[in-house]
Design a protein around this motif. Structure first.
Motif, PDB file in Angstrom:
ATOM      1  N   TYR A  54       3.954  -2.198   3.243  1.00 56.38           N
ATOM      2  CA  TYR A  54       5.286  -1.666   2.996  1.00 56.38           C
ATOM      3  C   TYR A  54       5.295  -0.139   2.959  1.00 56.38           C
ATOM      4  CZ  TYR A  54       5.817  -6.520   1.791  1.00 56.38           C
ATOM      5  OH  TYR A  54       5.805  -7.900   1.828  1.00 56.38           O
ATOM      6  N   GLY A  55       4.144   0.457   3.332  1.00 57.79           N
ATOM      7  CA  GLY A  55       4.058   1.901   3.469  1.00 57.79           C
ATOM      8  C   GLY A  55       3.852   2.252   4.925  1.00 57.79           C
ATOM      9  N   ILE A  56       2.703   2.885   5.235  1.00 59.18           N
ATOM     10  CA  ILE A  56       2.417   3.226   6.633  1.00 59.18           C
ATOM     11  C   ILE A  56       1.738   2.077   7.365  1.00 59.18           C
ATOM     12  CG2 ILE A  56       2.298   5.686   6.122  1.00 59.18           C
ATOM     13  CD1 ILE A  56      -0.724   5.480   6.091  1.00 59.18           C
ATOM     14  N   ALA A  57       1.504   0.962   6.661  1.00 58.65           N
ATOM     15  CA  ALA A  57       1.054  -0.310   7.264  1.00 58.65           C
ATOM     16  C   ALA A  57      -0.306  -0.203   7.954  1.00 58.65           C
ATOM     17  CB  ALA A  57       2.107  -0.829   8.238  1.00 58.65           C
ATOM     18  N   VAL A  58      -1.231   0.568   7.375  1.00 56.54           N
ATOM     19  CA  VAL A  58      -2.599   0.531   7.880  1.00 56.54           C
ATOM     20  C   VAL A  58      -3.205  -0.847   7.610  1.00 56.54           C
ATOM     21  CG1 VAL A  58      -4.902   1.552   7.675  1.00 56.54           C
ATOM     22  CG2 VAL A  58      -2.865   3.005   7.526  1.00 56.54           C
ATOM     23  N   PHE A  59      -2.877  -1.424   6.445  1.00 53.93           N
ATOM     24  CA  PHE A  59      -3.312  -2.772   6.087  1.00 53.93           C
ATOM     25  C   PHE A  59      -2.080  -3.674   6.018  1.00 53.93           C
ATOM     26  CE2 PHE A  59      -6.664  -0.070   4.528  1.00 53.93           C
ATOM     27  CZ  PHE A  59      -7.824  -0.787   4.799  1.00 53.93           C
ATOM     28  N   ARG A  60      -2.157  -4.825   6.671  1.00 48.71           N
ATOM     29  CA  ARG A  60      -1.024  -5.743   6.695  1.00 48.71           C
ATOM     30  C   ARG A  60      -1.272  -7.006   5.883  1.00 48.71           C
ATOM     31  NH1 ARG A  60       2.638  -4.027  10.318  1.00 48.71           N
ATOM     32  NH2 ARG A  60       1.938  -2.495  11.874  1.00 48.71           N
ATOM     33  N   THR A  61      -2.511  -7.234   5.460  1.00 47.47           N
ATOM     34  CA  THR A  61      -2.840  -8.442   4.689  1.00 47.47           C
ATOM     35  C   THR A  61      -3.614  -8.040   3.431  1.00 47.47           C
ATOM     36  OG1 THR A  61      -4.833  -8.724   6.042  1.00 47.47           O
ATOM     37  CG2 THR A  61      -2.863  -9.978   6.692  1.00 47.47           C
ATOM     38  N   PRO A  62      -2.905  -7.696   2.349  1.00 46.20           N
ATOM     39  CA  PRO A  62      -3.593  -7.294   1.108  1.00 46.20           C
ATOM     40  C   PRO A  62      -4.504  -8.369   0.547  1.00 46.20           C
ATOM     41  CG  PRO A  62      -1.236  -6.807   1.018  1.00 46.20           C
ATOM     42  CD  PRO A  62      -1.443  -7.627   2.239  1.00 46.20           C
ATOM     43  N   SER A  63      -4.206  -9.642   0.804  1.00 49.11           N
ATOM     44  CA  SER A  63      -5.024 -10.722   0.238  1.00 49.11           C
ATOM     45  C   SER A  63      -6.461 -10.653   0.726  1.00 49.11           C
ATOM     46  CB  SER A  63      -4.413 -12.081   0.589  1.00 49.11           C
ATOM     47  OG  SER A  63      -4.314 -12.218   2.007  1.00 49.11           O
ATOM     48  N   SER A  64      -6.653 -10.168   1.969  1.00 46.93           N
ATOM     49  CA  SER A  64      -8.020 -10.066   2.492  1.00 46.93           C
ATOM     50  C   SER A  64      -8.836  -9.039   1.722  1.00 46.93           C
ATOM     51  CB  SER A  64      -7.985  -9.710   3.982  1.00 46.93           C
ATOM     52  OG  SER A  64      -7.375  -8.437   4.164  1.00 46.93           O
ATOM     53  N   ILE A  65      -8.166  -8.010   1.215  1.00 50.83           N
ATOM     54  CA  ILE A  65      -8.871  -6.990   0.424  1.00 50.83           C
ATOM     55  C   ILE A  65      -9.090  -7.485  -1.000  1.00 50.83           C
ATOM     56  CG2 ILE A  65      -8.600  -4.703  -0.583  1.00 50.83           C
ATOM     57  CD1 ILE A  65      -8.057  -3.727   2.017  1.00 50.83           C
TER      58      ILE A  65
END
Length: 611
Positions: free
Chosen positions: A49-60
């Motif tokens: 929801y920002g610059i969308a470098v990461f699209r799947t927070p669950s993986s992190i």
């Protein structure tokens, strides 16, 4: 080519995470915010929801949760099993009261105003009543207050919440529309309990009897890499065993840490795990920031802010009232501010409620946003509370004295009963002494008797430096707070190389800790006086003074032998020496064996021969 691009993509993502941590933390520190807030904001910026470098927070988050696992392992290393058992009342009593009262208050509010169904109110109350373990422990560690009374009780509440997650996850399916759990009735429940008990027993037995020989074998190889790998193996192994049994990974790691708290390799383990813990915790908080749905936040910003503020005030008030029963007002306020943020398990319980059709998508997103926002509020609220207490408290308001005229060759920390006698011994021989204490009443009373005592907290590094600790020959730690004394030893040992450190020990366990920390000399506060008492008692019972003195020397020597055994084998070693009797030895070795003159004498001689 695709494989190279995938590898480049993974490397680029890792670089973004590291850059976010490196850039955000100094900025947050510069404006007076906690590193935790920096990680959360960084996660929002680089998330979907920002610059969308990461699209799947669950993986992190699935990887970053290992940071909490390692954090609890390191906390366990600081707690001996005896200390944990001593905390059982706080764990069960305070933990149960905080969770129950907060969950009922939150659930009743949500149900009364028609925000949620009664099932949803129950889950929301339990999810939001929990506190953020990682945030609270990080704040307490940054302040150096985890070992204080309020810090230990706050930790007891966090530990209870972590243990409560398992039965909650098992019971919540019963709140689903079908009303039946998926576990197959009482038989499956008993099987689950047996599995958990077996896992705990395995971890306890392995930690008590296998880990020390295991680390001893690895240490003999001299391989630092093998020791680091073994440390990670112990933490992750214990965590996965408990996870397989249905418990939380963090609880397994904590239990492993407690079992290794008295190990000879405790400090090696702590040094090996610490770097991994810090990086993974940073990833965890950035993952939480990424998971905040900013579209939901923008559409309901006032509702979310009101809910987060109300939840923060409610949780702080309940904790304050519970702590106020046994703690000072300042400690109760600090505890309330530390435990305000919603816990990490809110991001497990709320999605579970949505999967059971108890929440709709909108409700689940709002609850998640409120929980994440309280995490953002938590560190600043704790910082402001601590600042206000220091600003308004008469004791905390006073700054350390000016030490410009202090040039002693010995620094005495603490001017209570013990410190006063130590100071008299030094002053009687003309030794230059600098004395510091943080009790204004004690300083005022000392002035009446001609003693110059400076105001200052000896557990603060800046105070130690200002009082000339780097230039003295000896630091005498005479305070009666065992945790504070240990903290001073850690600071002095790390910062003032070459300075001798003499410490007043509280009891035997504290003495063993001080030896492990590198204190040059320590004495238990009651040991020598008890020996004098025992000698006088023997003389009163008509023993010769020489014999009474020999007995005292014998007891002192056996006590030292026990210390040697306990450093190698734990606090239970050498118990047989506690009831040892002093036997008069002959002045010279007999040239031939004794010959019995009758059967009675033969029996006595045989009984005296070594086995």
């Amino acid at each position: 080519m695709d494989q190279r691009s995938d590898e480049f993509g993974i490397l680029a993502l890792a670089l973004v995470l590291l850059a976010a941590a490196v850039v955000s933390v100094p900025i947050a520190r510069r404006i007076g915010l906690s590193a935790i807030v920096a990680y959360l904001v960084a996660g929002i910026i680089i998330g979907p929801y920002g610059i969308a470098v990461f699209r799947t927070p669950s993986s992190i988050l699935s990887v970053a949760e290992l940071g909490i696992v390692m954090l609890l392992f390191l906390i366990g290393l600081e707690l001996e099993l005896g200390k944990l058992l001593a905390m059982r009342r706080a764990i069960v009593g305070l933990g149960t009261a905080q969770l129950a009262l907060t969950a009922v208050a939150i659930g009743a509010f949500a149900f009364y105003f028609g925000l949620l169904s009664w099932r949803g109110a129950v889950i929301a109350g339990l999810a939001l009543a929990m506190s953020a373990t990682a945030i609270a422990l990080q704040i307490l560690e940054e302040r150096g207050q985890l070992q204080q009374v309020y810090g230990q009780r706050a930790f007891a509440i966090l530990l209870f919440q972590d243990m409560a997650v398992v039965p909650l996850l098992a019971l919540l399916p019963l709140l689903g529309e079908g009303g039946e759990g998926p576990h197959g009735g009482p038989l499956a429940a008993l099987r689950s309990v047996a599995l958990i008990g077996g896992a705990i027993a395995f971890v306890v037995v392995a930690g008590r009897y296998l880990l020390n020989p295991f680390f001893r074998l690895l240490a003999a190889t001299g391989s630092r890499e093998a020791m680091t790998a073994a440390a990670l193996l112990v933490v992750l192994g214990a965590a996965l065993i408990m996870l397989a049994a249905g418990m939380s990974m963090a609880l397994g790691a904590f239990l492993a840490g407690v079992l290794l708290a008295e190990s000879n390799y405790r400090h090696e383990l702590e040094a090996d795990i610490e770097p991994f813990r810090g990086l993974l915790l940073a990833l965890f908080f950035m993952g939480i920031g990424m998971s905040i749905d900013m579209s939901i936040v923008r559409a309901n910003v006032l509702l979310i802010l009101a809910g987060a503020v109300g939840l923060t005030v409610l949780k702080a008030s309940i904790v304050y009232l519970l702590f106020r029963l046994t703690c000072s007002r300042a400690d109760a306020l600090r505890a309330g501010s530390v435990l305000t943020g919603a816990g990490e398990f809110a991001f497990v319980l709320v999605p579970l409620g949505a999967s059971l059709a108890i929440f709709d998508g909108q409700q689940a997103n709002l609850l998640t946003a409120i929980a994440a926002t309280t995490m953002l509020f938590g560190p600043p609220a704790a910082t402001l509370t601590d600042f206000a207490l220091r600003r308004w408290s008469r004791l905390d308001l006073r700054e350390p004295d000016d030490f410009s005229d202090a040039h002693g060759s010995v620094l005495v920390i603490g001017f209570g009963r013990f410190g006063q006698i130590v100071s008299q011994c030094l002053l009687a021989e003309g030794v230059d002494v600098t004395i510091i204490d943080k009790d204004p009443d004690m300083i005022r009373d000392a002035g009446r008797f001609g003693f110059k005592v400076y105001y200052g907290d000896g557990t603060r590094l800046d105070v130690l430096r200002a009082s000339g600790a780097a230039a003295v020959r000896l630091i005498a730690v005479c305070i009666d707070d065992r945790e504070a004394a240990s903290h001073v030893v850690d600071l002095a040992h790390a910062e003032f190389a070459g300075v001798k450190i003499f410490v007043r020990a509280y009891d035997r366990r504290h003495t063993l800790q001080l030896i492990a920390k590198g204190a040059d000399f320590n004495v238990r506060e009651t040991f020598e006086s008890a020996l004098v008492f025992g000698r006088k008692a023997l003389e009163e019972l008509a023993f010769e003074p020489e014999r009474a003195g020999a007995v005292i020397d014998f007891v002192r020597a056996r006590d030292q032998e026990r210390f040697v055994l306990q450093q190698a084998g734990g606090v239970a070693a050498g118990r047989n020496l506690l009831r040892a009797r002093m036997v008069q030895e002959p002045l010279s070795e007999p040239e031939r064996e004794a010959t019995p003159l009758n059967p009675e004498a033969e029996a006595i001689i045989e009984s005296e021969k070594p086995a």
